[in-house]
Write a protein that holds these residues in place. Structure first.
Motif, PDB file in Angstrom:
ATOM      1  N   VAL A 146       0.367   0.456  -2.055  1.00 54.98           N
ATOM      2  CA  VAL A 146       0.958  -0.459  -1.078  1.00 54.98           C
ATOM      3  C   VAL A 146       1.700  -1.610  -1.743  1.00 54.98           C
ATOM      4  O   VAL A 146       2.623  -2.189  -1.158  1.00 54.98           O
ATOM      5  N   LEU A 147       1.355  -1.964  -2.990  1.00 60.45           N
ATOM      6  CA  LEU A 147       2.006  -3.074  -3.676  1.00 60.45           C
ATOM      7  C   LEU A 147       3.375  -2.708  -4.229  1.00 60.45           C
ATOM      8  O   LEU A 147       4.206  -3.591  -4.458  1.00 60.45           O
ATOM      9  N   ALA A 148       3.610  -1.422  -4.468  1.00 60.80           N
ATOM     10  CA  ALA A 148       4.921  -0.970  -4.961  1.00 60.80           C
ATOM     11  C   ALA A 148       5.092   0.501  -4.620  1.00 60.80           C
ATOM     12  O   ALA A 148       5.051   1.366  -5.498  1.00 60.80           O
ATOM     13  N   SER A 181      -0.318  -3.060  -9.943  1.00 60.88           N
ATOM     14  CA  SER A 181      -1.600  -3.752  -9.954  1.00 60.88           C
ATOM     15  C   SER A 181      -1.460  -5.176  -9.414  1.00 60.88           C
ATOM     16  O   SER A 181      -0.351  -5.726  -9.356  1.00 60.88           O
ATOM     17  N   ILE A 182      -2.591  -5.766  -9.054  1.00 65.41           N
ATOM     18  CA  ILE A 182      -2.600  -7.158  -8.605  1.00 65.41           C
ATOM     19  C   ILE A 182      -2.074  -8.069  -9.715  1.00 65.41           C
ATOM     20  O   ILE A 182      -1.270  -8.980  -9.468  1.00 65.41           O
ATOM     21  N   ALA A 191       2.421   9.441   3.295  1.00 68.11           N
ATOM     22  CA  ALA A 191       1.382   8.574   3.859  1.00 68.11           C
ATOM     23  C   ALA A 191       0.565   9.316   4.915  1.00 68.11           C
ATOM     24  O   ALA A 191      -0.658   9.171   4.985  1.00 68.11           O
ATOM     25  N   VAL A 192       1.225  10.116   5.740  1.00 69.40           N
ATOM     26  CA  VAL A 192       0.524  10.899   6.762  1.00 69.40           C
ATOM     27  C   VAL A 192      -0.364  11.953   6.104  1.00 69.40           C
ATOM     28  O   VAL A 192      -1.501  12.184   6.528  1.00 69.40           O
ATOM     29  N   VAL A 193       0.135  12.570   5.046  1.00 69.28           N
ATOM     30  CA  VAL A 193      -0.651  13.571   4.317  1.00 69.28           C
ATOM     31  C   VAL A 193      -1.902  12.932   3.716  1.00 69.28           C
ATOM     32  O   VAL A 193      -3.005  13.499   3.786  1.00 69.28           O
TER      33      VAL A 193
END
Length: 389
Positions: free
Chosen positions: A184-186, A193-194, A276-278
């Motif tokens: 979700v970050l990239a 990473s954070i 994302a659905v998979v």
């Protein structure tokens, strides 16, 4: 326009993938050390394993999914029938392990099956990827078992009280967490990473920024646990063990969902479904599998391999978290049972190894090797057999 025959094949593949996801979740054991330490119950462990597992599948599952779907064979793409065969062979072998009480390595069965069908279709081996996979598989028991042993020996020392060891272990977990990749970050680059994201916002060179962000996360987690243990040492110990179990469950979702939906992805993405659905579909499968089938495996590892106290359970889970995140980062399919079993054995030997079942260990390692070879042979032969019909 999608034809009826294609939809039927995709439907069969989806059923096989969901079954594989269910068996993967049913074989998860991240909270087994906590159950062995009697800080949680088997059913509660299974519930949280599934809950955090689906979050990991959605937020970290992309790298391993892409490796399974296209990174193990060069020159060919999996046909719908071949994908279904790979899923059924891998899921069937894992299910046998679950119901016999011996944890077969899910990554071994899935990897062997995909390579088997790929070679049967005329593809060529992806040797570079195999070298990465083999290296991690060999290093996993050495790293997890060795680090768990050293940590367990450390916390057994009388001159290292829990008031210091618990915050220290929390800080170590923070170091790993800060550098764990999150899709979700990239999403455009497979995750970040954070620490990497925070470093871009700091007026520092990139390496220095990552180091500062990593240290900050570690100090925050360690500081919170320091406050916790000063109020109640046992409560702090339970909170640390639960938190690591949650992170290991999360890591299991990120590293294991690809084993189930990797072969499915080439079938459904061309008809309009996103990755994302998979991943959500696979995450639901592993969550239900963890809720329904994991209690048996959690009990087997928690009580049959070694009787761990809270200290050694914590020592077992820290390297398990680190190696699982390494697999997620590089997109390498790795067996989560191999990770947890190795960590439990290493931690158990810190107390002399007297309560570790060596017979069970031998059967488990043998089962891992057999599952790799058998899944390859069955999948390869099935594809050839279908081609002759």
């Amino acid at each position: 326009m999608v034809g009826t025959a294609q939809l039927a094949v995709v439907g069969i593949g989806a059923v096989a993938s969901f079954f594989m996801a269910w068996t993967v979740g049913a074989g998860w054991t991240p909270y087994a050390p906590g159950v062995g330490a009697r800080t949680t119950t088997v059913m509660r462990a299974a519930f949280f394993t599934g809950l955090f597992g689906i979050l990991g599948a959605i937020l970290q599952g992309a790298n391993v999914t892409e490796a399974i779907s296209a990174g193990l064979i060069n020159g060919v793409a999996l046909t719908p029938i071949a994908a279904v065969i790979a899923l059924l062979v891998a899921a069937g072998l894992v299910a046998v392990g679950i119901f016999t009480g011996y944890p077969l390595a899910t990554a071994f069965t899935a990897t062997g099956a995909v390579i088997g069908v790929g070679l049967a279709l005329g593809g060529t081996p992806a040797y570079a990827k195999y070298q990465q996979i083999l290296l991690l598989w060999v290093l996993t028991p050495l790293f997890c078992g060795g680090i768990a042993y050293l940590l367990a020996r450390l916390i057994r020392r009388d001159d290292v009280p829990d008031e210091y060891s618990i915050p220290l272990f929390g800080a170590i977990v923070g170091l790993v967490l800060a550098n764990s990749p999150f899709t979700v970050l990239a999403p455009e680059s497979g995750g970040a990473s954070i620490a990497a994201v925070a470093a871009k916002r700091l007026p520092l060179p990139e390496f220095t920024g990552v180091a500062v962000a990593t240290l900050f996360v570690a100090l925050v987690i360690g500081g919170l646990l320091l406050v916790d243990v000063r109020a109640d040492v046992r409560a702090g110990q339970r909170h640390l063990l639960f938190g690591i179990g949650a992170l290991v469950s999360f890591s299991a979702g990120g590293s294991q969902v690809g084993l189930a939906v990797g072969p499915l992805a080439p079938l459904v993405i061309p008809i309009g479904l996103s990755l994302a659905v998979v991943l959500l579909f696979g995450g639901l499968g592993v969550m239900f599998g963890a809720w329904m089938g994991a209690p048996r495996m959690i009990k087997a590892l928690a009580r049959d391999f070694s009787s761990l106290g809270p200290r050694r359970a914590t020592a077992a889970l820290i390297p398990a978290f680190a190696i699982a995140q390494t697999a997620v980062l590089f997109g390498i399919p790795v067996s989560f049972n191999e990770i947890v079993v190795s960590a439990i054995i290493g931690s158990g030997y810190a107390a002399g190894g007297g309560r570790i079942s060596k017979r069970k260990m031998s059967y488990t390692v043998f089962g891992w090797l057999v599952s790799l070879l058998l899944s390859f042979a069955l999948a390869y032969g099935a594809v050839l057999g279908v081609g002759m019909l």
